[in-house]
Write an enzyme that holds these catalytic residues in place. Structure first.
Site, short mmCIF file in Angstrom:
data_model
loop_
_atom_site.label_atom_id
_atom_site.label_comp_id
_atom_site.label_asym_id
_atom_site.label_seq_id
_atom_site.Cartn_x
_atom_site.Cartn_y
_atom_site.Cartn_z
N ASN A 1 68.46 -0.79 -15.40
CA ASN A 1 67.19 -0.91 -16.12
C ASN A 1 66.31 0.32 -16.02
O ASN A 1 65.12 0.27 -16.36
CB ASN A 1 66.40 -2.15 -15.63
CG ASN A 1 67.13 -3.45 -15.94
OD1 ASN A 1 67.50 -3.71 -17.07
ND2 ASN A 1 67.36 -4.25 -14.91
N GLU B 1 57.25 -1.56 -26.35
CA GLU B 1 58.70 -1.61 -26.21
C GLU B 1 59.27 -2.86 -26.87
O GLU B 1 58.70 -3.96 -26.74
CB GLU B 1 59.09 -1.56 -24.73
CG GLU B 1 58.61 -0.30 -24.02
CD GLU B 1 59.19 -0.14 -22.63
OE1 GLU B 1 59.73 -1.13 -22.09
OE2 GLU B 1 59.12 0.98 -22.08
N GLU C 1 57.36 -5.37 -23.87
CA GLU C 1 56.15 -5.12 -23.08
C GLU C 1 55.43 -3.91 -23.66
O GLU C 1 55.97 -3.19 -24.49
CB GLU C 1 56.48 -4.88 -21.61
CG GLU C 1 57.30 -3.63 -21.35
CD GLU C 1 57.64 -3.45 -19.88
OE1 GLU C 1 57.24 -4.29 -19.06
OE2 GLU C 1 58.30 -2.45 -19.55
#
Length: 573
Positions: free
Chosen positions: A256, A296, A309
């Site tokens: 991530n 995002e 987010e």
């Protein structure tokens, strides 16, 4: 636009879009490359800068670049770069009119923004309420839905316990993503495919969220399998103007964490780009956003996009947007914080060329662990003739002799290339990575170089699962192809000979070359400056090309292929 025009735009990227000086003095509440980056724009505007630093950073590049510098505490971040009172006091004592937080540290801390406001110091970022609303994943989803932004199906409330988590997961439908309401960076996130995994994921995610953010609240939403991570850069001012600066593709991730980014996306169509940009603007306007921000999205294979987010700060990867739009985002942040309107309208924003960014880290790319120590050799791409006329930008905060500390993020630099087309941007990045000299610590440029050369990456067929799919057993360093070995062995042989026998002209010399796990016997024949290398029944003519440029030496093999090698000590020669 011609290549010359694109390169001219690239060189103007960090030049100001206005002659107005928003502030006389700005304190940068950060360190490393982002502090240096902000200082460059301030310097171009005639704004004096103040650096803050910990005691171990007293000789850091950002400290040397600034007009003034103040030590705000010892090495641990929570006693220096996260010490709000110390930084606010530094701003007051130096007469700074504004503070730019960069990214990380206090950049999305609404209490810090409030403390500055109370002292009459401008926070170069959004207002406190916008930071708070977008920093909470549960609240931000509720606001996004109300604003008409596409959201991932899920539960908008707080998940109370593992029993409730299982019930909600079954209502949403598997697979689900369990994620922390606060924070980011992949912490507190788990994918669950059944009830048992939900129970375990709830326990682990809540513990990790509490440890990382001091907030154990979790939310649950549908997991979008095989998505792309695409984000929209926005700019907004206090006069109600809000624009989007197109998208960035950030799908190449490891645990991530973004690794390689590009702008624009090789996947998004103009119609989808417009829809995503307009929704990002709607969300920004819903919280009265003022400054630079990033919305995002996850995008599925059918180009359906869903809000993920909003980052209420300057994004790490902002340089690639600057390259393709010509907008200095830091300059616009300064203007907005001073109460001026944006320098641009939506009609001014286009897409000119293609930009790539590689995050260069001091880490072992095989074990994925940070590497600390002294940079004994350090030369950024662009020093040699090879990239002087290409669009290469290296945002860093270090020099040769700098130390990579255990106390801070191990990023060395953000390496950016810019060209008329995607393939040319990739080609330039491969060249730039080959030229990049980093010695004394382990770094991830081998992984970056392998990604750039991957045929699937070059085709643009990527997703957030790219690295997991391409390296299912984890990245192991990569094996040389037979063709690469056949080019590397004679080139290394001549380089070694040049280093060891500079005073010798003609002759026949025998060496043993270690290549991967093989030991290869080679013969180097030198005659009037010409080299012939024989190995494994193969004979190759090797011509040093163009002399030595910085730490790089080029060779032509059989008057055709060109191989570039760094002047570092090779084991096994």
């Amino acid at each position: 636009m011609s290549r010359a025009g694109l390169l001219a735009q690239f060189k103007r990227t960090l030049q100001t879009a206005t002659v107005t000086k928003p502030f006389d003095k700005v304190l940068i509440a950060n360190r490393g490359e982002i502090a240096c980056r902000v200082m460059k724009t301030c310097r171009s505007l005639g704004i004096k800068t103040v650096a803050v630093h910990s005691d171990v950073d007293d000789r850091a590049l950002h400290v040397r670049m600034a007009d003034e510098a103040i030590c705000v505490g010892p090495a641990p971040s929570n006693q220096s770069y996260l010490d709000m009172e110390a930084i606010v006091n530094a701003a007051v004592s130096t007469g700074s009119q504004a503070v730019h937080p960069g990214y990380g540290f206090l950049s999305e801390n609404c209490k810090f923004a409030q403390l500055l406001e109370e002292r009459g110091i401008a926070f170069i970022g959004p207002k406190e309420k916008a930071i708070q609303a977008m920093g909470d994943k549960i609240e931000s989803k509720i606001i996004a839905r109300a604003a008409g932004v596409n959201c991932i199906p899920g539960y908008d409330g707080v998940v109370e316990d593992d029993v409730a988590a299982v019930t909600i997961a079954n209502q949403v439908g598997y697979p689900v993503m369990i994620k922390a309401s606060a924070g980011g960076g992949g912490k507190g996130m788990r994918v669950a495919w059944n009830d048992a995994e939900v129970r375990e994921g709830f326990k682990l995610s809540s513990e990790e969220a509490a440890a990382s953010f001091g907030d154990d609240r979790l939310l649950i939403e549908r997991f979008i399998d095989n998505p792309r991570h695409v984000e929209i850069q926005i700019l907004a001012d206090s006069q109600g103007n809000c624009i989007y600066l197109n998208e960035r593709e950030c799908s190449i991730q490891r645990r991530n964490q973004k690794v390689v980014e590009e702008a624009p996306s090789p996947f998004i169509t103009p119609e989808v780009r417009k829809a995503m940009g307009e929704q990002a603007v709607l969300l920004s306007q819903a919280v009265n956003y003022q400054s630079a921000g990033t919305v995002e999205f996850l995008v599925d294979t059918q180009m359906n996009f869903f809000f993920l987010e909003m980052n209420t700060r300057l994004q790490v990867e902002h340089p690639i947007t600057e390259c393709i739009t010509g907008v200095d985002i830091v300059d616009e942040m300064l203007r907005v914080a001073a109460g001026y309107p944006l320098s641009y309208t939506q009609s001014d924003i286009g897409i000119k060329g293609w930009a790539m960014e590689c995050r260069v880290y001091a880490e072992d790319p095989v074990r994925y662990l940070p590497s600390v120590g002294l940079l004994t050799k350090y030369t950024e791409p662009g020093v040699s003739h090879n990239t002087a006329d290409l669009g290469v930008r290296c945002d860093s905060g270090i020099v040769e002799g700098s130390s990579i500390s255990i106390h801070y993020d191990p990023m060395i630099s953000k390496l950016v290339t810019y060209a008329p087309t995607r393939q040319e941007a990739i080609d330039h990045m491969e060249k730039a990575l080959d030229e990049y000299v980093i010695d004394g610590i382990t770094h991830n440029t081998p992984l970056l170089r392998e990604i750039l050369g991957n045929e699937r990456f070059k085709s643009g067929n990527i997703s957030t699962k790219f690295l997991d799919e391409e390296y299912p057993q984890g990245y192991s360093g990569g094996d040389l192809t037979p063709e690469q070995k056949s080019e590397l062995i004679p080139s290394l042989s001549v380089l070694h000979h040049m280093k060891m026998n500079r005073a010798v002209t003609d002759g026949r010399f025998e060496y043993i070359i270690s290549c991967d796990e093989d030991k290869v016997s080679v013969t180097v024949n030198v005659q009037k400056g010409d080299y012939t290398v024989t190995f494994e029944d193969t004979t190759v003519t090797v011509s040093p090309s163009g002399g030595v440029f910085g730490a790089l030496q080029e060779f032509k093999l059989n008057s055709a292929n060109t191989v570039a090698l760094q002047h570092l000590q090779f084991d096994g020669l």
